[in-house]
Scaffold this motif. Sequence first.
Motif, PDB file in Angstrom:
ATOM      1  N   ILE A  13       0.867  -0.974  -0.006  1.00 53.78           N
ATOM      2  CA  ILE A  13      -0.078   0.007   0.128  1.00 53.78           C
ATOM      3  C   ILE A  13       0.961   1.207  -0.022  1.00 53.78           C
ATOM      4  O   ILE A  13       2.013   1.154   0.425  1.00 53.78           O
ATOM      5  N   SER A  14       0.292   2.282  -0.636  1.00 61.52           N
ATOM      6  CA  SER A  14       1.177   3.578  -0.524  1.00 61.52           C
ATOM      7  C   SER A  14       1.184   4.385   0.736  1.00 61.52           C
ATOM      8  O   SER A  14       0.259   4.066   1.657  1.00 61.52           O
ATOM      9  N   ALA A  15       2.108   5.141   0.726  1.00 58.46           N
ATOM     10  CA  ALA A  15       1.753   6.122   1.930  1.00 58.46           C
ATOM     11  C   ALA A  15       0.508   6.824   2.234  1.00 58.46           C
ATOM     12  O   ALA A  15       0.224   6.895   3.290  1.00 58.46           O
ATOM     13  N   GLU A  16       0.165   7.357   1.077  1.00 56.12           N
ATOM     14  CA  GLU A  16      -1.259   7.868   1.205  1.00 56.12           C
ATOM     15  C   GLU A  16      -2.301   7.148   1.656  1.00 56.12           C
ATOM     16  O   GLU A  16      -3.292   7.280   2.295  1.00 56.12           O
ATOM     17  N   GLU A  17      -2.534   5.963   1.022  1.00 58.91           N
ATOM     18  CA  GLU A  17      -3.417   4.750   1.355  1.00 58.91           C
ATOM     19  C   GLU A  17      -3.246   4.529   2.904  1.00 58.91           C
ATOM     20  O   GLU A  17      -4.023   4.372   3.745  1.00 58.91           O
ATOM     21  N   PHE A  18      -1.937   4.401   3.460  1.00 60.63           N
ATOM     22  CA  PHE A  18      -1.739   4.088   4.948  1.00 60.63           C
ATOM     23  C   PHE A  18      -2.236   5.161   5.609  1.00 60.63           C
ATOM     24  O   PHE A  18      -2.741   4.868   6.703  1.00 60.63           O
ATOM     25  N   HIS A  19      -2.047   6.316   5.263  1.00 62.94           N
ATOM     26  CA  HIS A  19      -2.473   7.530   5.953  1.00 62.94           C
ATOM     27  C   HIS A  19      -4.017   7.368   6.331  1.00 62.94           C
ATOM     28  O   HIS A  19      -4.365   7.573   7.381  1.00 62.94           O
ATOM     29  N   ASP A  20      -4.685   7.330   5.134  1.00 59.78           N
ATOM     30  CA  ASP A  20      -6.251   7.384   5.119  1.00 59.78           C
ATOM     31  C   ASP A  20      -6.506   6.061   6.062  1.00 59.78           C
ATOM     32  O   ASP A  20      -7.473   6.288   6.877  1.00 59.78           O
ATOM     33  N   ILE A  21      -5.924   4.792   5.828  1.00 60.10           N
ATOM     34  CA  ILE A  21      -6.231   3.749   6.472  1.00 60.10           C
ATOM     35  C   ILE A  21      -6.276   4.063   8.267  1.00 60.10           C
ATOM     36  O   ILE A  21      -7.239   3.579   8.960  1.00 60.10           O
ATOM     37  N   GLU A  22      -4.970   4.533   8.476  1.00 61.58           N
ATOM     38  CA  GLU A  22      -5.044   4.908  10.081  1.00 61.58           C
ATOM     39  C   GLU A  22      -6.092   5.842  10.417  1.00 61.58           C
ATOM     40  O   GLU A  22      -6.777   5.850  11.622  1.00 61.58           O
ATOM     41  N   ILE A  23      -6.335   6.848   9.797  1.00 64.15           N
ATOM     42  CA  ILE A  23      -7.497   7.824  10.051  1.00 64.15           C
ATOM     43  C   ILE A  23      -8.913   7.201   9.879  1.00 64.15           C
ATOM     44  O   ILE A  23      -9.757   7.278  11.065  1.00 64.15           O
ATOM     45  N   LEU A  24      -9.091   6.198   9.380  1.00 60.91           N
ATOM     46  CA  LEU A  24     -10.298   5.512   9.139  1.00 60.91           C
ATOM     47  C   LEU A  24     -10.431   4.512  10.314  1.00 60.91           C
ATOM     48  O   LEU A  24     -11.637   4.401  10.873  1.00 60.91           O
ATOM     49  N   ARG A  25      -9.342   3.954  10.496  1.00 61.53           N
ATOM     50  CA  ARG A  25      -9.419   2.933  11.862  1.00 61.53           C
ATOM     51  C   ARG A  25      -9.619   3.823  13.103  1.00 61.53           C
ATOM     52  O   ARG A  25     -10.309   3.378  13.936  1.00 61.53           O
ATOM     53  N   LYS A  26      -9.064   5.110  13.244  1.00 62.04           N
ATOM     54  CA  LYS A  26      -9.031   5.784  14.456  1.00 62.04           C
ATOM     55  C   LYS A  26     -10.551   6.340  14.600  1.00 62.04           C
ATOM     56  O   LYS A  26     -11.239   6.166  15.705  1.00 62.04           O
ATOM     57  N   ILE A  27     -11.318   6.650  13.681  1.00 55.85           N
ATOM     58  CA  ILE A  27     -12.620   6.868  13.785  1.00 55.85           C
ATOM     59  C   ILE A  27     -13.325   5.891  13.982  1.00 55.85           C
ATOM     60  O   ILE A  27     -14.461   6.005  14.739  1.00 55.85           O
ATOM     61  N   ARG A  28     -13.226   4.631  13.313  1.00 54.03           N
ATOM     62  CA  ARG A  28     -14.099   3.590  13.621  1.00 54.03           C
ATOM     63  C   ARG A  28     -13.830   3.111  15.110  1.00 54.03           C
ATOM     64  O   ARG A  28     -14.825   2.995  15.735  1.00 54.03           O
ATOM     65  N   ASN A  29     -12.675   3.431  15.718  1.00 54.86           N
ATOM     66  CA  ASN A  29     -12.462   3.008  16.848  1.00 54.86           C
ATOM     67  C   ASN A  29     -13.230   4.153  17.832  1.00 54.86           C
ATOM     68  O   ASN A  29     -13.688   3.543  19.113  1.00 54.86           O
ATOM     69  N   ASP A  30     -13.212   5.421  17.448  1.00 53.29           N
ATOM     70  CA  ASP A  30     -14.160   6.440  18.175  1.00 53.29           C
ATOM     71  C   ASP A  30     -15.544   5.713  18.443  1.00 53.29           C
ATOM     72  O   ASP A  30     -16.234   5.945  19.300  1.00 53.29           O
ATOM     73  N   PHE A  31     -16.393   5.380  17.165  1.00 54.65           N
ATOM     74  CA  PHE A  31     -17.638   4.906  17.257  1.00 54.65           C
ATOM     75  C   PHE A  31     -17.687   3.574  17.959  1.00 54.65           C
ATOM     76  O   PHE A  31     -18.714   3.243  18.423  1.00 54.65           O
ATOM     77  N   ALA A  32     -16.586   2.879  18.075  1.00 54.68           N
ATOM     78  CA  ALA A  32     -16.747   1.264  18.581  1.00 54.68           C
ATOM     79  C   ALA A  32     -16.872   1.550  20.104  1.00 54.68           C
ATOM     80  O   ALA A  32     -17.383   0.610  20.798  1.00 54.68           O
ATOM     81  N   HIS A  33     -16.089   2.473  20.263  1.00 55.03           N
ATOM     82  CA  HIS A  33     -15.500   2.589  22.184  1.00 55.03           C
ATOM     83  C   HIS A  33     -16.643   3.650  22.846  1.00 55.03           C
ATOM     84  O   HIS A  33     -16.498   3.707  23.890  1.00 55.03           O
ATOM     85  N   ASP A  34     -17.124   4.511  21.877  1.00 55.19           N
ATOM     86  CA  ASP A  34     -17.791   5.701  22.699  1.00 55.19           C
ATOM     87  C   ASP A  34     -19.135   5.647  22.009  1.00 55.19           C
ATOM     88  O   ASP A  34     -19.460   6.030  21.021  1.00 55.19           O
ATOM     89  N   TYR A  35     -20.148   5.178  22.934  1.00 58.08           N
ATOM     90  CA  TYR A  35     -21.629   5.383  22.376  1.00 58.08           C
ATOM     91  C   TYR A  35     -22.131   6.730  22.006  1.00 58.08           C
ATOM     92  O   TYR A  35     -22.884   6.866  21.277  1.00 58.08           O
ATOM     93  N   ALA A  36     -21.419   7.788  22.501  1.00 62.87           N
ATOM     94  CA  ALA A  36     -21.890   9.170  22.349  1.00 62.87           C
ATOM     95  C   ALA A  36     -20.945   9.842  21.164  1.00 62.87           C
ATOM     96  O   ALA A  36     -21.187  10.815  20.732  1.00 62.87           O
ATOM     97  N   ALA A  37     -20.224   8.876  20.473  1.00 63.15           N
ATOM     98  CA  ALA A  37     -19.453   9.180  19.258  1.00 63.15           C
ATOM     99  C   ALA A  37     -20.590   9.749  18.105  1.00 63.15           C
ATOM    100  O   ALA A  37     -21.559   9.119  17.931  1.00 63.15           O
ATOM    101  N   SER A  38     -19.903  10.905  17.357  1.00 64.70           N
ATOM    102  CA  SER A  38     -20.788  11.204  16.209  1.00 64.70           C
ATOM    103  C   SER A  38     -20.034  11.977  15.449  1.00 64.70           C
ATOM    104  O   SER A  38     -18.965  12.600  15.609  1.00 64.70           O
ATOM    105  N   PHE A  39     -20.315  12.153  14.376  1.00 68.19           N
ATOM    106  CA  PHE A  39     -19.682  13.059  13.150  1.00 68.19           C
ATOM    107  C   PHE A  39     -19.699  14.494  13.369  1.00 68.19           C
ATOM    108  O   PHE A  39     -18.988  15.058  12.807  1.00 68.19           O
TER     109      PHE A  39
END
Length: 96
Positions: free
Chosen positions: A11-37
């Motif tokens: 994967i490219s550096a740009e793909e890795f960058h976005d995958i990491e951000i997407l993962r962190k956002i996913r974790n926000d929603f998975a671990h915090d019931y009050a998470a929201s966009f």
Amino acid sequence: RCELAKALGLISAEEFHDIEILRKIRNDFAHDYAASFALQSVGDRCKNLKFAAREHNVKEDPRGLFSSAAICVILNLTNRPAYVGRERCEAREWPY
């Protein structure tokens, strides 16, 4: 897995960058019931996505940025195994 894929050049550096951000956002929603966009922290992460669609006539809300980046990364990686399979590397000896 993402770090290994990046280290192997799958994967490219740009793909890795976005995958990491997407993962962190996913974790926000998975671990915090009050998470929201609507949360500032989630919105700021979404604004940092490199693959998010940004058009002059498209509203750039955090959910749209997240969705478009996720779709783009998924589409980029869908056929990656076929491309990698074409360029099989041979085993070799590495110097010490």
